[in-house]
Design an enzyme around this catalytic site. Structure first.
Site, PDB file in Angstrom:
ATOM      1  N   LYS A  68       8.857 -79.867 -63.811  1.00  0.00           N
ATOM      2  CA  LYS A  68       9.977 -80.624 -63.225  1.00  0.00           C
ATOM      3  C   LYS A  68      11.154 -79.754 -62.784  1.00  0.00           C
ATOM      4  CE  LYS A  68       9.590 -85.178 -65.262  1.00  0.00           C
ATOM      5  NZ  LYS A  68      10.413 -86.195 -65.919  1.00  0.00           N
ATOM      6  N   ASP A 105      14.015 -91.017 -62.548  1.00  0.00           N
ATOM      7  CA  ASP A 105      14.084 -91.378 -63.973  1.00  0.00           C
ATOM      8  C   ASP A 105      15.336 -92.207 -64.283  1.00  0.00           C
ATOM      9  OD1 ASP A 105      11.737 -90.262 -64.887  1.00  0.00           O
ATOM     10  OD2 ASP A 105      12.647 -88.318 -65.318  1.00  0.00           O
TER      11      ASP A 105
END
Ligand code: ATR
Length: 292
Positions: A68, A105
């Site tokens: 990520k 997210d």
């Protein structure tokens, strides 16, 4: 017949990844021609793999652990959330050749909290437990929403302090403080929202699964309690919150809604979240029973 448009997730390892359940479930329900697969990509090959996917006509990718942060080097553009969260969870291959990094997210979490509770962090005192990647995404979103105050507590107190400093410096008007896991009673008093981003409560280890990140009697009755842990869907923390009469927000919803935000970026369509949620719950049930 032309091949379906490829989508996928890059992680390492990749065997446990559940996002194919979400995205193939959505494609099937909507009758659209996308196909989503999980790929195990070694950390040293993430750049090559991203460029390869682009050459092969992928519309986009989910990016998960451990890529990520590293993948930010290979994007042409990043969203404001990626800049603030320091991590990408979604790539979009634009038609003009740009690779754009997003992070869904925070927004996925926020949408699910709003939909489940009808409430918003604005004006609330909020407590985030944990200080890793998930905590950073949530802390940023909470501060952007105009929370009254954000308290970050973590086993390693220095990481909580760093995150609190980062939030105050990066988000105008944000007020944040931090500490370790002691005196959570005091930290939670008067809080309208408590979010667990630690791994406490997670399936796979009996002692961990039975653990709540905060003592039951420290949870205010009026708080919204949200868990990042999604296996099992009803964690020790959420069960404790329910016994206190607090509102609960499951990690499964967070998982589906961050996926729905990525799906929208790739396809422009709305994921049928109720149906996809049922597919996810079935898949988790099989995993817990050792059937997958
Ligand atoms: P993620 O990206 O999902 O946030 P992470 O970066 O590995 O994952 O963060 C895991 C979080 O769980 C951390 O806040 C970690 O605390 P430390 O920073 O002290 O390691 C927390 N955590 C893990 N095991 C824990 C435990 N047994 N008790 C309390 N907190 C724990």
């Amino acid at each position: 017949m032309p091949n379906p448009i490829p989508l996928g997730v890059f992680g390492y390892p990749a065997g446990h990844i559940l996002s194919p359940v979400l995205h193939n479930g959505a494609a099937e329900a909507l009758g659209v021609d996308y196909h989503y697969l999980a790929y195990e990509v070694r950390p040293e090959q993430i750049g090559e793999a991203v460029r390869g996917a682009q050459s092969m006509g992928f519309r986009g990718l989910t990016i998960t652990i451990p890529h990520k942060v590293a993948v930010t080097e290979f994007v042409d553009e990043m969203s404001e959330d990626v800049r603030l969260m320091g991590a990408v969870n979604t790539l979009v291959f634009e038609e003009d050749g740009r690779i754009v990094g997003h992070n869904t997210d925070g927004i996925g979490w926020l949408r699910f909290v709003e939909e489940t509770t009808g409430e918003y962090p604005k004006g609330k005192r909020c407590l985030v437990l944990g200080a890793g990647g998930a905590a950073r995404a949530i802390a940023v979103k909470i501060a952007q929403c105009g929370a009254e105050h954000l308290e970050i507590r973590n086993r390693t107190a220095e990481k909580a302090a760093e995150l609190a400093r980062f939030v105050e410096e990066s988000i105008p008007g944000a007020k944040a403080s931090s500490g370790g896991l002691e005196n959570l009673q005091e930290a939670a008093a008067g809080c309208g929202l408590i979010v667990n981003t630690t791994s406490q409560g997670m399936w796979g280890d009996a002692e961990r699964e039975a653990a709540s990140p905060i003592p039951e009697d420290a949870i205010p009755e009026s708080a919204i309690c949200s868990d990042a842990v999604y296996i099992p869907p009803d964690t020790a923390f959420l069960k404790a919150a329910e016994r206190r009469g607090a509102k609960t927000v499951r990690g499964t919803g967070w998982l589906v809604y961050q996926g729905a935000a990525s799906w929208k970026l790739w396809t422009g369509t709305d994921m049928p979240t109720d149906l996809v949620m049922q597919k996810l719950l079935d898949a988790l049930d099989k995993r817990i029973k050792g059937e997958d």
